[in-house]
Design a protein around this motif. Structure first.
Motif, short mmCIF file in Angstrom:
data_model
loop_
_atom_site.label_atom_id
_atom_site.label_comp_id
_atom_site.label_asym_id
_atom_site.label_seq_id
_atom_site.Cartn_x
_atom_site.Cartn_y
_atom_site.Cartn_z
N ALA A 144 1.92 9.12 6.45
CA ALA A 144 1.01 8.47 5.28
C ALA A 144 2.12 7.94 4.25
O ALA A 144 1.55 6.75 3.79
CB ALA A 144 0.42 9.78 4.59
N LEU A 145 3.08 8.25 4.20
CA LEU A 145 4.05 7.63 3.24
C LEU A 145 4.50 6.36 3.86
O LEU A 145 4.55 5.28 3.15
CB LEU A 145 5.28 8.70 3.12
CG LEU A 145 5.23 9.54 2.14
CD1 LEU A 145 6.59 10.37 2.03
CD2 LEU A 145 4.89 9.22 0.80
N ALA A 146 4.74 6.15 5.12
CA ALA A 146 5.35 4.94 5.66
C ALA A 146 3.98 3.93 5.82
O ALA A 146 4.48 2.89 5.35
CB ALA A 146 5.57 5.14 7.32
N GLU A 147 2.79 4.45 5.85
CA GLU A 147 1.52 3.55 5.67
C GLU A 147 1.61 3.06 3.97
O GLU A 147 1.40 1.76 4.12
CB GLU A 147 0.59 4.06 5.93
CG GLU A 147 -0.76 3.51 5.77
CD GLU A 147 -0.94 2.16 6.59
OE1 GLU A 147 0.07 1.83 7.42
OE2 GLU A 147 -2.21 1.55 6.75
N ALA A 148 1.88 4.00 3.23
CA ALA A 148 1.80 3.67 1.86
C ALA A 148 2.87 2.44 1.45
O ALA A 148 2.57 1.36 0.86
CB ALA A 148 2.17 4.93 0.92
N VAL A 149 4.27 2.83 2.15
CA VAL A 149 5.24 1.86 1.80
C VAL A 149 4.78 0.32 2.42
O VAL A 149 5.00 -0.68 1.67
CB VAL A 149 6.46 2.31 2.06
CG1 VAL A 149 7.45 1.20 2.37
CG2 VAL A 149 6.90 3.59 1.55
N ARG A 150 4.22 0.32 3.54
CA ARG A 150 4.07 -0.81 4.17
C ARG A 150 3.07 -1.49 3.44
O ARG A 150 3.07 -2.94 3.19
CB ARG A 150 3.36 -0.37 5.55
CG ARG A 150 3.12 -1.89 6.39
CD ARG A 150 2.19 -1.45 7.65
NE ARG A 150 0.87 -1.03 7.50
CZ ARG A 150 0.17 -2.20 7.17
NH1 ARG A 150 0.41 -3.40 7.00
NH2 ARG A 150 -1.17 -1.56 6.90
N LEU A 151 1.89 -0.89 3.01
CA LEU A 151 0.86 -1.52 2.07
C LEU A 151 1.67 -2.02 0.70
O LEU A 151 1.07 -3.20 0.39
CB LEU A 151 -0.37 -0.59 1.90
CG LEU A 151 -1.16 -0.16 2.86
CD1 LEU A 151 -1.82 1.08 2.70
CD2 LEU A 151 -1.97 -1.36 3.42
N LEU A 152 2.28 -1.22 -0.09
CA LEU A 152 2.75 -1.75 -1.20
C LEU A 152 3.55 -2.84 -1.13
O LEU A 152 3.42 -4.00 -1.82
CB LEU A 152 3.81 -0.49 -1.72
CG LEU A 152 2.95 0.63 -2.30
CD1 LEU A 152 3.93 1.85 -2.66
CD2 LEU A 152 2.09 0.34 -3.45
N THR B 222 10.68 7.13 -3.81
CA THR B 222 12.09 7.30 -2.98
C THR B 222 11.75 6.31 -1.54
O THR B 222 12.72 5.75 -1.31
CB THR B 222 12.21 8.72 -2.56
OG1 THR B 222 12.44 9.56 -3.65
CG2 THR B 222 13.40 8.75 -1.89
N ALA B 223 10.56 6.62 -0.98
CA ALA B 223 10.57 5.82 0.25
C ALA B 223 10.45 4.31 0.10
O ALA B 223 11.14 3.42 0.99
CB ALA B 223 9.21 6.66 0.85
N LEU B 224 9.68 3.85 -0.87
CA LEU B 224 9.69 2.50 -1.38
C LEU B 224 10.98 2.06 -1.74
O LEU B 224 11.36 0.81 -1.35
CB LEU B 224 8.70 2.48 -2.50
CG LEU B 224 8.42 0.73 -2.91
CD1 LEU B 224 7.84 0.08 -1.84
CD2 LEU B 224 7.73 0.50 -4.24
N GLY B 225 11.85 2.67 -2.10
CA GLY B 225 13.11 2.40 -2.71
C GLY B 225 13.16 1.43 -3.79
O GLY B 225 14.28 0.52 -3.69
N GLY B 226 12.31 1.43 -4.61
CA GLY B 226 12.05 0.37 -5.80
C GLY B 226 11.17 1.15 -6.66
O GLY B 226 10.32 2.04 -6.20
N PRO B 227 11.09 0.45 -7.84
CA PRO B 227 10.12 1.17 -8.97
C PRO B 227 8.53 0.62 -8.47
O PRO B 227 8.29 -0.36 -7.97
CB PRO B 227 10.58 0.29 -10.10
CG PRO B 227 11.09 -0.73 -9.46
CD PRO B 227 11.79 -0.65 -8.28
N ILE B 228 7.75 1.57 -8.94
CA ILE B 228 6.22 1.31 -8.62
C ILE B 228 5.49 1.05 -9.99
O ILE B 228 5.71 2.03 -11.04
CB ILE B 228 5.69 2.58 -7.95
CG1 ILE B 228 5.76 2.81 -6.55
CG2 ILE B 228 3.96 2.45 -8.24
CD1 ILE B 228 5.38 3.76 -5.81
#
Ligand code: TXA
Ligand code: MG
Length: 327
Positions: free
Chosen positions: A25-33, A143-149
């Motif tokens: 789920a996190l990987a999908e979220a990061v991909r979308l972001l 953390t997974a994104l590696g940058g600010p949201i």
């Protein structure tokens, strides 16, 4: 992608180690972001409508989906104090004090912005709002994104903030690519915002971190001094209002006022004020859900007693007053 149901993640897993499905789920979220899509995610205050702060497409989409004027700034969410303070220049020493004592948690610091912070985040102002949320899913995501949201509350401009994944879906439908479900937001009120670019610092928005906790750590200007040019839509009277009319009453007048309204045929929902800390926390936690429920039940009037303005009572009273003055 836009038709995905909310993905369920555990609300309170202390370990940041995600299970295989969480990782997916996190990987999908990061991909979308990264692709400039929006991902709604739980925080301890309310749900956020997240965009990758480095994606201009994502930032533009936040304003479009919220229906929010482009000069209203967004809060940046970080994994730790170190990276949060890197969005600022000339941060006063007290920023570090507050960060060390109160992050992760329901506090947003307004600081002078670093050059890399996009104009679209700050609404063209020379300041930026930053915070480190404590909800494990929010932390795992940044953390997974590696940058600010960059994330405002995940509701349409002017509506009641969402405290569950279902609220987000009800408000935003399929305008948000993915909703991460971390259970009901524990605190239930938005973060407290303090402007550290002024001396003494000024609380711009009462919120989930009681003012007393701040006052213990720094000299605070008296309340009600938000007179500067800083734009905080959370300060607008029309915010936090349900469709039902919110009417403020004293505890003493509650029974007779209720009777009077019901005799006129009005559907009345009552929000009485607790007096102890546990009661205040419970009211904060459930406040927005109860305002939404009043609308769902087609209530005409929400009769509310203002709590004493100490602890979370100050933020609750603030939101109820705004809701009551909305029309
Ligand atoms: O608890 C929260 O703060 C939630 C969660 C998602 O983190 N976020 C939230 O965002 O409530 P939003 O956009 O609904 O409200 C943020 C408020 C707005 O009133 C905005 O104007 C103000 O923060 N704000 C953001 N950056 C600012 C800045 N640089 N100066 C003054 N106000 C700022
Ligand atoms: Mg909001």
């Amino acid at each position: 992608v836009s038709n995905l149901p909310p993905v369920t993640l555990p609300p309170n897993s202390a370990a940041p180690e995600p299970s295989p499905s969480d990782a997916a789920a996190l990987a999908e979220a990061v991909r979308l972001l990264r692709a400039g899509e929006l991902v709604a995610f739980p925080t301890e205050t309310v749900y956020g409508l997240g965009a990758d702060a480095r994606s201009d497409a994502g930032l533009r989409r936040v304003f479009a989906v919220k229906g929010r004027p482009s000069d209203h700034p967004l809060i940046l969410h970080f994994a730790d104090a170190e990276s949060a303070l890197s969005a600022a220049v000339d941060a006063p020493p007290v920023a570090r004090t507050l960060a060390d004592a109160l992050w992760p948690g329901p506090l947003t610091l307004v600081l002078r912005r670093a050059a890399w912070v996009p104009d679209r985040v700050t609404g063209g102002q020379d300041t930026v709002g930053v915070r480190v949320p404590s909800h494990p899913v929010a932390r795992a995501l940044v953390t997974a994104l590696g940058g600010p949201i960059a994330a405002p509350s995940a509701n349409r401009f002017g509506a009641v903030s969402p405290t569950t994944a279902a609220h987000v879906r009800a408000d935003l439908g399929h305008d948000v690519a993915l909703v991460l479900d971390g259970g009901p937001s524990e605190i239930g009120l938005e973060s407290t915002i303090i402007d550290l670019t002024r001396d003494p610092p000024v609380v711009l928005r009462e919120g989930g971190l009681p003012r007393e906790r701040l006052a213990a750590l720094l000299a605070l200007a008296p309340t009600g001094t938000n007179t500067g040019a800083t734009r905080a839509p959370g300060m607008l009277a029309a915010h936090y209002a349900p469709r039902a009319r919110v009417v403020l009453v004293t505890k003493d007048a509650l029974p007779s006022e209720r009777e009077r309204l019901e005799e006129q045929g009005a559907r009345v929902v009552v929000l009485d004020a607790p007096t102890d800390d546990a009661g205040l926390a419970a009211l904060a936690h459930g406040l927005y859900a109860r305002l939404r429920a009043a609308d769902a039940a087609s209530a005409d009037v929400v009769l509310a007693v203002l709590p004493d303005e100490r602890g979370l009572g100050a933020a609750i009273a603030d939101r109820l007053r705004r809701a009551a003055s909305a029309r």
